[in-house]
Design an enzyme around this catalytic site. Structure first.
Site, PDB file in Angstrom:
ATOM      1  N   SER A 179      -5.372 -16.922  -3.060  1.00 56.48           N
ATOM      2  CA  SER A 179      -5.542 -15.999  -4.170  1.00 56.48           C
ATOM      3  C   SER A 179      -4.853 -16.578  -5.405  1.00 56.48           C
ATOM      4  CB  SER A 179      -4.913 -14.653  -3.810  1.00 56.48           C
ATOM      5  OG  SER A 179      -5.045 -13.797  -4.907  1.00 56.48           O
ATOM      6  N   GLY A 180      -5.585 -16.626  -6.510  1.00 62.26           N
ATOM      7  CA  GLY A 180      -5.008 -17.149  -7.748  1.00 62.26           C
ATOM      8  C   GLY A 180      -5.162 -18.650  -7.925  1.00 62.26           C
ATOM      9  N   THR A 184     -12.730 -18.245  -8.571  1.00 62.14           N
ATOM     10  CA  THR A 184     -13.716 -17.534  -9.376  1.00 62.14           C
ATOM     11  C   THR A 184     -13.982 -18.261 -10.693  1.00 62.14           C
ATOM     12  OG1 THR A 184     -13.032 -15.489  -8.336  1.00 62.14           O
ATOM     13  CG2 THR A 184     -14.252 -15.283 -10.387  1.00 62.14           C
ATOM     14  N   ASN A 225      -2.443 -12.343  -8.552  1.00 62.65           N
ATOM     15  CA  ASN A 225      -3.441 -12.770  -9.528  1.00 62.65           C
ATOM     16  C   ASN A 225      -3.854 -11.572 -10.373  1.00 62.65           C
ATOM     17  OD1 ASN A 225      -5.642 -13.759 -10.910  1.00 62.65           O
ATOM     18  ND2 ASN A 225      -6.810 -14.368  -9.084  1.00 62.65           N
ATOM     19  N   SER A 228      -7.792 -10.672  -9.540  1.00 59.56           N
ATOM     20  CA  SER A 228      -8.072 -11.060  -8.160  1.00 59.56           C
ATOM     21  C   SER A 228      -9.377 -10.443  -7.656  1.00 59.56           C
ATOM     22  CB  SER A 228      -6.908 -10.610  -7.283  1.00 59.56           C
ATOM     23  OG  SER A 228      -7.095 -11.062  -5.971  1.00 59.56           O
ATOM     24  N   SER A 229     -10.236 -11.276  -7.104  1.00 62.49           N
ATOM     25  CA  SER A 229     -11.498 -10.776  -6.531  1.00 62.49           C
ATOM     26  C   SER A 229     -11.174 -10.092  -5.222  1.00 62.49           C
ATOM     27  CB  SER A 229     -12.466 -11.918  -6.235  1.00 62.49           C
ATOM     28  OG  SER A 229     -12.451 -12.869  -7.249  1.00 62.49           O
ATOM     29  N   GLY A 452      -9.521 -16.933   0.228  1.00 60.25           N
ATOM     30  CA  GLY A 452      -8.936 -17.963   1.072  1.00 60.25           C
ATOM     31  C   GLY A 452      -8.023 -17.357   2.124  1.00 60.25           C
ATOM     32  N   GLU A 454      -5.024 -15.966   4.104  1.00 61.05           N
ATOM     33  CA  GLU A 454      -3.908 -15.151   3.617  1.00 61.05           C
ATOM     34  C   GLU A 454      -2.856 -14.967   4.698  1.00 61.05           C
ATOM     35  OE1 GLU A 454      -5.437 -11.450   2.025  1.00 61.05           O
ATOM     36  OE2 GLU A 454      -6.099 -12.447   0.186  1.00 61.05           O
TER      37      GLU A 454
HETATM   38  P1  ATP Z   1      -8.558 -14.508  -5.943  1.00 60.11           P
HETATM   39  O1  ATP Z   1      -8.695 -15.021  -4.561  1.00 60.11           O
HETATM   40  O2  ATP Z   1      -7.360 -13.633  -6.100  1.00 60.11           O
HETATM   41  O3  ATP Z   1      -9.798 -13.919  -6.488  1.00 60.11           O
HETATM   42  P2  ATP Z   1      -9.112 -16.916  -7.463  1.00 60.11           P
HETATM   43  O4  ATP Z   1      -8.913 -18.138  -6.627  1.00 60.11           O
HETATM   44  O5  ATP Z   1     -10.500 -16.459  -7.647  1.00 60.11           O
HETATM   45  O6  ATP Z   1      -8.170 -15.776  -6.878  1.00 60.11           O
HETATM   46  P3  ATP Z   1      -9.097 -17.051 -10.319  1.00 60.11           P
HETATM   47  O7  ATP Z   1      -9.206 -15.628 -10.621  1.00 60.11           O
HETATM   48  O8  ATP Z   1     -10.301 -17.900 -10.436  1.00 60.11           O
HETATM   49  O9  ATP Z   1      -8.432 -17.205  -8.875  1.00 60.11           O
HETATM   50  O10 ATP Z   1      -7.976 -17.725 -11.220  1.00 60.11           O
HETATM   51  C1  ATP Z   1      -6.780 -17.048 -11.543  1.00 60.11           C
HETATM   52  C2  ATP Z   1      -6.409 -17.317 -12.976  1.00 60.11           C
HETATM   53  O11 ATP Z   1      -6.080 -18.684 -13.148  1.00 60.11           O
HETATM   54  C3  ATP Z   1      -7.541 -17.075 -13.970  1.00 60.11           C
HETATM   55  O12 ATP Z   1      -7.571 -15.737 -14.373  1.00 60.11           O
HETATM   56  C4  ATP Z   1      -7.160 -17.990 -15.111  1.00 60.11           C
HETATM   57  O13 ATP Z   1      -6.177 -17.410 -15.895  1.00 60.11           O
HETATM   58  C5  ATP Z   1      -6.508 -19.168 -14.403  1.00 60.11           C
HETATM   59  N1  ATP Z   1      -7.461 -20.287 -14.193  1.00 60.11           N
HETATM   60  C6  ATP Z   1      -8.082 -20.637 -13.060  1.00 60.11           C
HETATM   61  N2  ATP Z   1      -8.854 -21.724 -13.233  1.00 60.11           N
HETATM   62  C7  ATP Z   1      -8.740 -22.067 -14.523  1.00 60.11           C
HETATM   63  C8  ATP Z   1      -9.288 -23.114 -15.346  1.00 60.11           C
HETATM   64  N3  ATP Z   1     -10.125 -24.014 -14.864  1.00 60.11           N
HETATM   65  N4  ATP Z   1      -8.919 -23.155 -16.638  1.00 60.11           N
HETATM   66  C9  ATP Z   1      -8.057 -22.250 -17.140  1.00 60.11           C
HETATM   67  N5  ATP Z   1      -7.509 -21.260 -16.433  1.00 60.11           N
HETATM   68  C10 ATP Z   1      -7.833 -21.159 -15.132  1.00 60.11           C
HETATM   69 MG    MG Z   2     -11.451 -14.712  -7.374  1.00 56.43          MG
END
Ligand code: ATP
Ligand code: MG
Length: 759
Positions: A179-180, A184, A225, A228-229, A452, A454
């Site tokens: 997560s984070g 996404t 996050n 977070s999705s 992912g 957890e």
């Molecule tokens: P979750 O499992 O909780 O959904 P995730 O893996 O989907 O987490 P994201 O929401 O994609 O995580 O990323 C978390 C934060 O990290 C985003 O809101 C953004 O602020 C930052 N981030 C991620 N990737 C990038 C990137 N390529 N460029 C800039 N910021 C990023």
């Molecule tokens: Mg996500």
């Protein structure tokens, strides 16, 4: 110098070890002579770079970069790569493939905003937590024209696109990480590239607009996050013969619905609630009886409202616009918001005790009145549905009054059901809008963004399902990269040292075996009227104690040895979450509503109730009986795996460099733990020692035969292929000729492709 060469080959030979570290005991005195750099491990587990000054026996004297002189045990040393390899863009190029070298290489790049690195066939993406200048049309054009070749999500999407067209095989981009970690965002970046390349019809715009909608309804601020999705997502983008996007389809997995009624201190419920409260125009506010967020119990309970840097009101406008784009009519939009308002007001419904048996009845206040108004039912009907339950005793229906806790559960279950039905309904509307026309070409690229692995302090049913899904995905990854690889070499008679890898089939069996696996036992216990979380835990301990991946823990707990580590699960709440009951009274209430959404939801719920898994009350309760959550999830997962198995996969592993969501902070231990979890090091090792590119003799001869300058006597594909290899001076150690295919080391095909494209 020989020592160094030996070292490299020994690291390849010792490939069976689970951790990849080069043995270099013989070279320490050599390193001392040459004052070579070396990694040494500090007591806190972090690695630091030092220069070896002298070595005798197990004791090595080392000077650190800050000039300190330390004596360290030789077991705590690992060779460092020469400076010229600093920041290579593919970990395969490292001479010494040790954990500290990989960590250092990723950090070196991360510090320079080079957040993408290849690990053989896998793309590693380290979350920058800030805007990095790597995206947009300039870069898209650069990757499309192959003018830029550094690792990037665009490059992965580009490869997927080319392979889809070249091989006429569907592709998938599988994104994983904690997560984070950035899954996404990465998925959106990939979509952006595909939309730019395959755009033109306008549908790409609609596809991109699904993101703000799904994020508003399916993402929330958590402690890990801010965005977070809380659901898994597979988006399948279809292309026409000419490579233009023709449509798309979205499938979602396991939305965390408990968040609607309950969330941890410091976390939020789904973004859309706050966006609605903040952003709804005055007329809508009045119509839906909207209040400020802090007047709603469901939202105020976690004392967290704002997200720094996010304007919820502005986001609401973005969502409205996106809903327009995907053709959700204004009337439907208003119905959607009415459902949201109803859910919020539902949380405010309270109960009073009406008799000395602790039976309760809802208080007739504005909460109750507003809910009835918003879903379109009578106040009396709503009161009854929340405070009584019809039971069937033999042939008679009797009405049972609910206690306070039963009534609260009933209310919350209704709120959760309405929300999750609403989410599914929205996805359905989106899919209708994106529907692939009649002329399906069978060409698609799917992007998977799924939670992912957890492992928290306390792990519940959600982690259980999520980690089970990750075991399946890990197997897919293993199968693809390791097993298939080996089998193919062996089948084609290629001389290749067997490489062992961690197989997780045992763990999957622990989950899936019938009748004595975790999922079967969970379902069985869920159907027993007297089953409790404790009897479930005891049953697991009784039947699974001999399984090597299982361990019984104290009381309600048990632990599973996952590929990514051991996780202790607390069974509290497992049965209830797995049954996920909504009483028939509630469904009947919804179907009697005058508004169309509640009616639609009721018919969906009734349709799902065909296969019984809920508890069969001795008295024959008229509960809605349906597939258990775990069984439904397993079904979805199997279907997903089946779909993925028919695609060429491209893997992206996202890495979270720190737990504070800040740019520029690189926590070695945190990164290392993630690299180990997702098998990045293994992949590099295997790819480096193998021949990852392969092509049948026929295809190779067909593809490059026309480049031959001299006439070849025999026209059989093998002879033609060999002649091409000679003409292009491909070194013998760079390829192997199998029975049916040619196998190449990484990068070898490049020259041929370039020449071909120029011709
Ligand atoms: P979750 O499992 O909780 O959904 P995730 O893996 O989907 O987490 P994201 O929401 O994609 O995580 O990323 C978390 C934060 O990290 C985003 O809101 C953004 O602020 C930052 N981030 C991620 N990737 C990038 C990137 N390529 N460029 C800039 N910021 C990023
Ligand atoms: Mg996500």
């Amino acid at each position: 110098v020989d020592d160094e060469l030996n070292l490299e080959s020994s690291s390849v030979k010792s490939a069976g070890a689970s951790r990849v570290e080069s043995k270099w005991s013989d070279t320490k005195s050599y390193s001392a002579k040459k004052k070579l750099q070396s990694w040494f491990q500090l007591p806190d587990g972090n690695w630091e770079l030092g220069t070896i000054l002298s070595a005798s026996g197990a004791e090595v004297v080392i000077s650190t970069s800050e000039g300190k002189i330390l004596k360290v045990n030789s077991d705590d040393l690992l060779p460092a790569n020469p400076d010229i390899l600093d920041g290579v863009d593919d970990l395969m190029q490292l001479s010494y493939l040790s954990e500290p070298s990989v960590l250092y290489n990723l950090q070196y790049r991360y510090n320079r905003d080079m957040i993408y690195t290849k690990a053989g066939p896998v793309l590693v993406a380290v979350n920058p937590f800030k805007k990095v200048p790597l995206y947009g049309n300039g870069f898209i054009e650069g990757y499309r024209g192959k003018k830029i070749d550094s690792p990037h999500v665009y490059a992965i999407a580009d490869t997927a696109m080319r392979e889809m067209i070249r091989d006429e095989v569907n592709q998938s981009i599988i994104i994983s990480g904690e997560s984070g970690a950035g899954k996404t965002e990465t998925a959106k970046i990939a979509m952006q590239y595909l939309a730019a390349l395959g755009g033109g019809s306008g549908i790409e715009y609609e596809i991109l607009k699904t993101n703000p909608i799904l994020e508003a309804f399916g993402n929330a601020k958590t402690l890990r996050n801010d965005n977070s999705s809380r659901f898994g997502k597979l988006i399948e983008i279809h292309f026409s013969e000419t490579g233009k996007i023709s449509g798309a389809n979205i499938q979602t997995f396991l939305l965390e619905k408990s968040r609607v009624v309950q969330c941890t201190e410091g976390e939020r419920s789904y973004h859309i609630f706050y966006q609605l409260c903040r952003g709804a125009p005055k007329s809508l506010r009045e119509k839906l009886h909207l209040r400020s967020w802090d007047e709603y119990k469901y939202l105020s309970q976690s004392s967290c409202y704002a997200i720094s840097g996010v304007d919820d009101a502005e986001q609401f406008r973005v969502v409205l616009e996106a809903l327009d784009v995907v053709h959700v009519s204004k009337t439907d939009q208003e119905s959607v918001f009415a459902m949201l308002s109803a859910v919020l007001w539902m949380g405010n419904i309270s109960f009073t005790v009406v008799d000395n048996e602790n039976h309760v009845e809802p208080v007739e206040d504005e909460g109750l009145v507003n809910v009835a108004m918003l879903i379109g039912c009578g106040i009396m009907e709503l009161k009854l549905a929340l405070s009584t339950r019809k039971m069937k005793v033999r042939n008679d229906i009797i009405v049972q009054n609910l206690t306070l806790s039963q009534a609260i559960d009933t209310r919350d279950a209704l709120a959760k059901s309405i929300y999750s039905c609403l989410f599914d309904w929205l996805v359905e509307q989106i899919n209708k809008c994106l529907a692939v026309g009649k002329r399906r070409t069978g060409r698609s690229i799917s992007i998977l963004d799924i939670y992912g692995f957890e492992s928290f302090e306390r792990n519940s049913f959600e982690q259980f399902c999520i980690n089970y899904a990750n075991e399946r995905l890990q197997q897919h990854f293993n199968r693809h990269l390791f097993k298939l690889e080996q089998e193919e070499y062996i089948q084609d008679g290629i001389d290749w040292a067997k490489v062992e890898f961690e197989d997780n089939q045992d763990c999957l069996n622990l989950f899936e075996k019938k009748p004595l696996g975790l999922l079967s036992l969970l379902d069985e216990e869920s159907t027993f009227p007297n089953g409790t979380d404790l009897t479930f835990a005891n049953k697991l301990k009784q039947h699974l104690k001999s399984n090597s991946c299982f361990r019984g823990e104290r009381d309600n707990a048990f632990s599973v040895c996952h590929y990514a580590g051991e996780v202790i699960y607390d069974t509290t709440g497992f049965l209830e979450k797995n049954r996920d009951l909504l009483h028939l009274d509630s469904i009947q209430l919804l179907s009697s509503c005058t508004c169309h959404l509640p009616q639609t939801f009721a018919s969906v719920m009734l349709a799902q109730s065909e296969k019984p898994v809920g508890p069969l009350h001795k008295s024959g309760g008229v509960d809605s009986q349906k597939l258990s959550v775990a069984t439904k999830f397993k079904g979805q997962l199997f279907q997903l795996m089946h779909r993925l198995e028919n695609t060429t996969p491209h893997f992206i592993r996202c890495i979270k460099p720190n737990n504070v969501q800040s740019p520029g902070v690189y926590d070695q231990k945190l990164v290392l733990q993630q690299l180990r979890c997702c098998g990045v090091l293994e992949v590099v090792r295997i790819s480096r020692s193998g021949f990852p590119t392969r092509m049948s003799h026929q295809k190779f001869a067909r593809r490059y035969g026309f480049l031959l300058l001299d006439h070849v006597a025999s026209q059989d594909p093998l002879s033609v292929s060999v002649a091409i290899l000679h003409q292009f001076n491909i070194l013998p150690e760079m390829y192997q000729v199998g029975y049916t295919k040619l196998f190449f080391r990484t990068g070898q095909i490049g020259v041929l492709e370039d020449t071909r494209n120029r011709t």
